[in-house]
Design an enzyme around this catalytic site. Structure first.
Site, mmCIF file in Angstrom:
data_model
loop_
_atom_site.group_PDB
_atom_site.id
_atom_site.type_symbol
_atom_site.label_atom_id
_atom_site.label_comp_id
_atom_site.label_asym_id
_atom_site.label_seq_id
_atom_site.Cartn_x
_atom_site.Cartn_y
_atom_site.Cartn_z
ATOM 1 C CE1 TYR A 208 -19.240 97.306 101.344
ATOM 2 C CE2 TYR A 208 -17.174 98.093 102.269
ATOM 3 C CZ TYR A 208 -18.042 97.978 101.210
ATOM 4 O OH TYR A 208 -17.718 98.543 100.005
ATOM 5 C CG ASP B 75 -18.858 100.113 109.617
ATOM 6 O OD1 ASP B 75 -19.598 101.111 109.569
ATOM 7 O OD2 ASP B 75 -18.321 99.611 108.616
ATOM 8 C CE LYS C 21 -22.148 103.032 101.168
ATOM 9 N NZ LYS C 21 -20.727 103.258 101.132
ATOM 10 N NE ARG D 283 0.329 114.954 105.622
ATOM 11 C CZ ARG D 283 1.556 115.461 105.507
ATOM 12 N NH1 ARG D 283 2.023 115.836 104.336
ATOM 13 N NH2 ARG D 283 2.323 115.599 106.571
HETATM 14 N N1 PLP Z 1 -18.739 100.151 106.048
HETATM 15 C C1 PLP Z 1 -19.953 99.823 105.586
HETATM 16 C C2 PLP Z 1 -20.956 99.226 106.531
HETATM 17 C C3 PLP Z 1 -20.290 100.025 104.240
HETATM 18 O O1 PLP Z 1 -21.510 99.676 103.808
HETATM 19 C C4 PLP Z 1 -19.304 100.581 103.374
HETATM 20 C C5 PLP Z 1 -19.601 100.787 101.945
HETATM 21 O O2 PLP Z 1 -20.617 100.316 101.448
HETATM 22 C C6 PLP Z 1 -18.046 100.906 103.898
HETATM 23 C C7 PLP Z 1 -17.804 100.691 105.246
HETATM 24 C C8 PLP Z 1 -16.962 101.478 103.015
HETATM 25 O O3 PLP Z 1 -17.223 102.806 102.714
HETATM 26 P P1 PLP Z 1 -16.711 103.582 101.413
HETATM 27 O O4 PLP Z 1 -17.389 102.972 100.232
HETATM 28 O O5 PLP Z 1 -17.059 105.004 101.676
HETATM 29 O O6 PLP Z 1 -15.226 103.385 101.337
#
Ligand code: PLP
Length: 386
Positions: free
Chosen positions: A102, A174, A199, A50
Site C-alpha cells: 500500500y 497487513d 475499510k 488514552r
Molecule cells: N493498509 C492498507 C492495505 C490500505 O489499503 C490502507 C488504506 O487504504 C492502509 C493500510 C492505511 O489505512 P488508513 O487509511 O486507515 O490510514
C-alpha cells in the site's frame, strides 16, 4: 477458519455484560476521559482513556478473537497502526517490505529509512531468491501484505514466515484486504497483524480507524506501552461505531465476494480487457496459495484495459453507479487509478517495477446488485472505445 467460534457468532456476541444499570444489549458509549480511583494507591482497571477505554477494549476483544490474537491496540487509522509497529523497532532495525505494498505503508517506511532510523528494503516477496538476498545481512521485521493492494498478488505466508524465522525476525501482516473472516495470519506463523479498520471492518465509509494485534502476551504488552506513551489510540465513539460495522462483516464479505467473482469472470472474458487480477480466478498465479491460506478470494480486484490511460480515463469518467474514489471495503463500490491516486506516494519508477501501471483500475466491489454493477462497467467499456 480455525477459531473456536465462527466469526458470525463472535461479532454478534461482542456485547458483554457491561451495563448492569440498564441491561442494554448495545454497549454504552464511554466518552469519559478519566475514571474514578477508590484510593490513591489502588489503580483501577480503567483509569485514563488514552491508556484504556471500555469501547476500545470491546472492539479489540472481538477483533482479537477473530484473528486468534492475545490482544491488540485500537488506533485512529491504519497508518497509526503501522506507525505503532515501527515505533517498537530498535534504531537501525532491518525491515523487508513488499515492493507493491500500500502506498501509505511505502511512504511511512521510506520516511523512517530516509531519516536513518530503519534500514528498509522493498522486494518482490514472491521472488524467493530476492527475498533470501534481502534477508542475507539480517532482518528484524518482515512486512507482508497479501493479497496486495492494488495488484492482488498472493504471498505464501507460511513460506515467508519460515524464512524470516531462520533469521530470528518477527513478521507482521497487513490483513486489511482479506479481513479476519477470510485470512488469519497469526495461525500461519505471523507475530503481528494490522488493519485499516477504515475499510471493510467498519464497512460504512464514515470514519478512520486502525488496529494492531499481537500473537504473544509479551508483544501485546510492548504495543500497549508504546500506544500509551505515544498517544496512538482511537476514540471511544469511533470504536463503538466500528464495532457496529463489524457485526455485519461476515455477511458483507460473503455478498461482496460473490459479486466480485461474478465480475472478475465477466471481465476476464471481455475483449477490451488486457488483464484481470483476482485471486479467485483459476488463471491467477496465486490461485492455489490463496485457496490454501484464505477461506475466500475477497471483494477486491484490479484490471487493465486495452487502450492504456486514455481509455482508462474515459472508462472511469462514464461510470454512474461506481464512484471514482480512493478507499475500499465499504458498502458502495469504488474504483480508482492507483498510480495517480492511492499509490502516488510511490515514485513512477518504483510503481513501474511493482507493476502499478497508469492504466490499472482497482475496483472495490460493494453491496449493490451485481447485475447493476456489470451494466455500469459495460457503460465504461463503451466510453473507452470512443
Ligand atoms: N493498509 C492498507 C492495505 C490500505 O489499503 C490502507 C488504506 O487504504 C492502509 C493500510 C492505511 O489505512 P488508513 O487509511 O486507515 O490510514
Amino acid at each position: 477458519m480455525t477459531g473456536a467460534r465462527p466469526p458470525a457468532t463472535i461479532v454478534a456476541a461482542a456485547r458483554p455484560d457491561l451495563d448492569p444499570a440498564y441491561g442494554s444489549i448495545v454497549p454504552p458509549l464511554w466518552t469519559s476521559d478519566t475514571f474514578r480511583w477508590d484510593t490513591p494507591d489502588d489503580k483501577p482497571g480503567f483509569d485514563y482513556s488514552r491508556t484504556v477505554n471500555p469501547n476500545r477494549d470491546l472492539l479489540a476483544a472481538a477483533l482479537s478473537e477473530l484473528e486468534g490474537a492475545a490482544g491488540g491496540v485500537i488506533t485512529n487509522s491504519g497508518q497509526s497502526a503501522a506507525l505503532l509497529a515501527i515505533l517498537r523497532l530498535r534504531h537501525g532495525a532491518k525491515v523487508v517490505a513488499p515492493h507493491d505494498c500500500y502506498g501509505g505503508t511505502f511512504r511511512l517506511l521510506q520516511g523512517f529509512a530516509a531519516k536513518g532510523q530503519i534500514d528498509c528494503r522493498f522486494v518482490d516477496l514472491g521472488d524467493a531468491d530476492a527475498l533470501a538476498q534481502a534477508m542475507a545481512n539480517g532482518i528484524d521485521l518482515l512486512w507482508i501484505e497479501t493479497p496486495s493492494n492494488p495488484l492482488l498478488r498472493i504471498v505464501d505466508i507460511r513460506r515467508c514466515v519460515a524464512l524470516a524465522k531462520t533469521h530470528g525476525a518477527l513478521v507482521i501482516a497487513d490483513n486489511t484486504l482479506p479481513t479476519p473472516v477470510r485470512q488469519r495470519p497469526l495461525d500461519l506463523g505471523c507475530d503481528f497483524v494490522m488493519h485499516s479498520t477504515t475499510k471493510a471492518i467498519n464497512g460504512h465509509s464514515d470514519l478512520f480507524g486502525g488496529a494492531l494485534f499481537a500473537r504473544d502476551v509479551a508483544h501485546l504488552e510492548e504495543l500497549n506501552w508504546w500506544s500509551n506513551a505515544a498517544g496512538l489510540n482511537g476514540s471511544a465513539y469511533d470504536a463503538a461505531q466500528i464495532l457496529r460495522g463489524l457485526r455485519t462483516l461476515p455477511l458483507r464479505v460473503d455478498r461482496q465476494e460473490q459479486s466480485a467473482l461474478t465480475l472478475a469472470r465477466w471481465l476476464e472474458a471481455h475483449p477490451q480487457v488486457e488483464a484481470v487480477h483476482y485471486p479467485g480466478l483459476e488463471s491467477h498465479p496465486g490461485y492455489a496459495i490463496a485457496a490454501a491460506q484464505q477461506s475466500g478470494p475477497g471483494f477486491m480486484l484490479s484490471f487493465r484495459l486495452k487502450g492504456g490511460k486514455p481509455a482508462a480515463d474515459r472508462f472511469v469518467a462514464s461510470l454512474g453507479l461506481i464512484t471514482l474514489a480512493s478507499s475500499l471495503g465499504g458498502f458502495a463500490s469504488l474504483i480508482c487509478t492507483p498510480a495517480s491516486m492511492t499509490h502516488r506516494g510511490m515514485p513512477p519508477e518504483v510503481q513501474a517495477e511493482a507493476g502499478i501501471h497508469e492504466d490499472l483500475l482497482r475496483l472495490s466491489v460493494g453491496l449493490e446488485d451485481a447485475v447493476d454493477l456489470r451494466s455500469d462497467l459495460a457503460r465504461g467499456f463503451a466510453a473507452a472505445l470512443a
